[in-house]
Design a protein around this motif. Structure first.
Motif, short mmCIF file in Angstrom:
data_model
loop_
_atom_site.label_atom_id
_atom_site.label_comp_id
_atom_site.label_asym_id
_atom_site.label_seq_id
_atom_site.Cartn_x
_atom_site.Cartn_y
_atom_site.Cartn_z
N PHE A 78 0.86 -1.18 0.00
CA PHE A 78 0.00 0.00 0.00
C PHE A 78 0.90 1.23 0.00
CE2 PHE A 78 -2.08 -3.60 1.79
CZ PHE A 78 -3.38 -3.54 1.31
N LEU A 79 0.79 2.02 -1.07
CA LEU A 79 1.68 3.16 -1.29
C LEU A 79 0.91 4.47 -1.23
CD1 LEU A 79 3.42 1.74 -4.48
CD2 LEU A 79 4.35 1.67 -2.18
N ARG A 80 1.55 5.48 -0.71
CA ARG A 80 1.05 6.85 -0.81
C ARG A 80 2.19 7.68 -1.37
NH1 ARG A 80 0.38 8.60 4.21
NH2 ARG A 80 -1.55 7.49 4.54
N ASP A 81 1.95 8.27 -2.53
CA ASP A 81 2.98 9.07 -3.22
C ASP A 81 4.28 8.28 -3.38
OD1 ASP A 81 1.22 11.25 -3.44
OD2 ASP A 81 1.77 11.95 -1.45
N GLY A 82 4.15 7.01 -3.76
CA GLY A 82 5.30 6.17 -4.04
C GLY A 82 6.00 5.59 -2.83
N GLU A 83 5.55 5.93 -1.62
CA GLU A 83 6.18 5.45 -0.39
C GLU A 83 5.33 4.34 0.22
OE1 GLU A 83 9.11 6.51 1.00
OE2 GLU A 83 9.38 7.77 -0.77
N GLU A 84 5.97 3.26 0.64
CA GLU A 84 5.26 2.16 1.28
C GLU A 84 4.75 2.59 2.64
OE1 GLU A 84 5.96 -2.42 2.80
OE2 GLU A 84 7.27 -1.64 1.21
N VAL A 85 3.44 2.39 2.85
CA VAL A 85 2.78 2.73 4.11
C VAL A 85 2.41 1.45 4.87
CG1 VAL A 85 0.73 3.83 5.12
CG2 VAL A 85 1.92 4.91 3.21
N ALA A 86 2.02 0.41 4.13
CA ALA A 86 1.61 -0.85 4.75
C ALA A 86 1.87 -1.98 3.76
CB ALA A 86 0.13 -0.80 5.13
N ARG A 87 1.89 -3.21 4.32
CA ARG A 87 2.12 -4.41 3.51
C ARG A 87 1.33 -5.55 4.12
NH1 ARG A 87 7.49 -6.74 0.95
NH2 ARG A 87 7.86 -4.53 0.73
N LEU A 88 0.69 -6.33 3.25
CA LEU A 88 0.02 -7.55 3.68
C LEU A 88 0.51 -8.70 2.81
CD1 LEU A 88 -3.71 -6.45 4.09
CD2 LEU A 88 -2.12 -7.07 5.91
N VAL A 89 0.83 -9.81 3.43
CA VAL A 89 1.24 -11.00 2.71
C VAL A 89 0.19 -12.07 2.97
CG1 VAL A 89 3.03 -12.75 2.46
CG2 VAL A 89 3.67 -10.38 2.95
N ARG A 90 -0.36 -12.62 1.88
CA ARG A 90 -1.41 -13.63 1.95
C ARG A 90 -2.55 -13.21 2.90
NH1 ARG A 90 1.94 -19.35 1.55
NH2 ARG A 90 2.57 -18.99 -0.60
N PRO A 91 -3.23 -12.12 2.55
CA PRO A 91 -4.32 -11.64 3.42
C PRO A 91 -5.39 -12.70 3.59
CG PRO A 91 -4.44 -10.60 1.26
CD PRO A 91 -3.15 -11.37 1.31
N GLN A 92 -5.96 -12.76 4.79
CA GLN A 92 -6.96 -13.77 5.13
C GLN A 92 -8.38 -13.22 5.21
OE1 GLN A 92 -6.10 -17.18 5.58
NE2 GLN A 92 -4.27 -16.34 4.61
N ASP A 93 -8.52 -11.88 5.29
CA ASP A 93 -9.86 -11.31 5.36
C ASP A 93 -9.89 -9.92 4.75
OD1 ASP A 93 -9.40 -9.30 7.57
OD2 ASP A 93 -8.97 -11.15 8.67
N ALA A 94 -11.07 -9.52 4.31
CA ALA A 94 -11.23 -8.22 3.67
C ALA A 94 -11.00 -7.08 4.65
CB ALA A 94 -12.62 -8.12 3.04
N ALA A 95 -11.27 -7.31 5.94
CA ALA A 95 -11.09 -6.26 6.94
C ALA A 95 -9.63 -5.81 7.01
CB ALA A 95 -11.59 -6.72 8.30
N ALA A 96 -8.70 -6.75 6.97
CA ALA A 96 -7.28 -6.40 7.02
C ALA A 96 -6.89 -5.58 5.79
CB ALA A 96 -6.43 -7.66 7.11
N VAL A 97 -7.40 -5.96 4.63
CA VAL A 97 -7.11 -5.20 3.41
C VAL A 97 -7.73 -3.80 3.53
CG1 VAL A 97 -7.37 -5.13 0.90
CG2 VAL A 97 -7.00 -7.32 2.04
N GLY A 98 -8.97 -3.74 4.03
CA GLY A 98 -9.65 -2.45 4.20
C GLY A 98 -8.92 -1.53 5.16
N GLU A 99 -8.40 -2.08 6.25
CA GLU A 99 -7.66 -1.27 7.22
C GLU A 99 -6.39 -0.69 6.58
OE1 GLU A 99 -6.96 -3.75 10.64
OE2 GLU A 99 -9.12 -4.00 10.96
#
Length: 109
Positions: A78-99
């Motif tokens: 998850f990038l904002r203006d080209g900078e990494e803000v967050a990362r998820l590996v093998r997400p298990q639920d939509a809530a984690a992606v949404g957060e």
């Protein structure tokens, strides 16, 4: 939400220069984990219409994935203006992606 992998892998410089929020997804079309995560990613992205979603096919020798040290698929960066803000590996639920999406782009009111 992009359902197909990009025909051309962008360079790291191109990704670093992207303005605003971007979801960078690494995976492969034959990967079971990647296919299983698609409904979760789609559900989370539904709350963020218009958010840039780059879906990049990864593999051995692919420079963009190596520059982000991707080891497992899918990896969502998850990038904002080209900078990494967050990362998820093998997400298990939509809530984690949404957060993680909320960290780069608040939901429209």
């Amino acid at each position: 939400m992009n359902t197909a992998y990009a025909q051309r892998e962008p360079s790291r410089a191109e990704v670093d220069a992207l303005p605003g929020p971007t979801l960078l997804e690494f995976g492969a079309p034959w990967c079971g984990w990647c296919r299983g995560a698609q409904p979760l990613i789609g559900q989370a992205l539904a709350a963020h219409p218009g958010l840039r979603h780059l879906k990049v096919e990864d593999g051995s020798g692919r420079p963009l994935g190596r520059s982000y040290r991707v080891k497992l698929w899918p990896t969502l960066i998850f990038l904002r203006d080209g900078e990494e803000v967050a990362r998820l590996v093998r997400p298990q639920d939509a809530a984690a992606v949404g957060e993680a999406l909320a960290r780069i782009a608040p939901e429209p009111s």
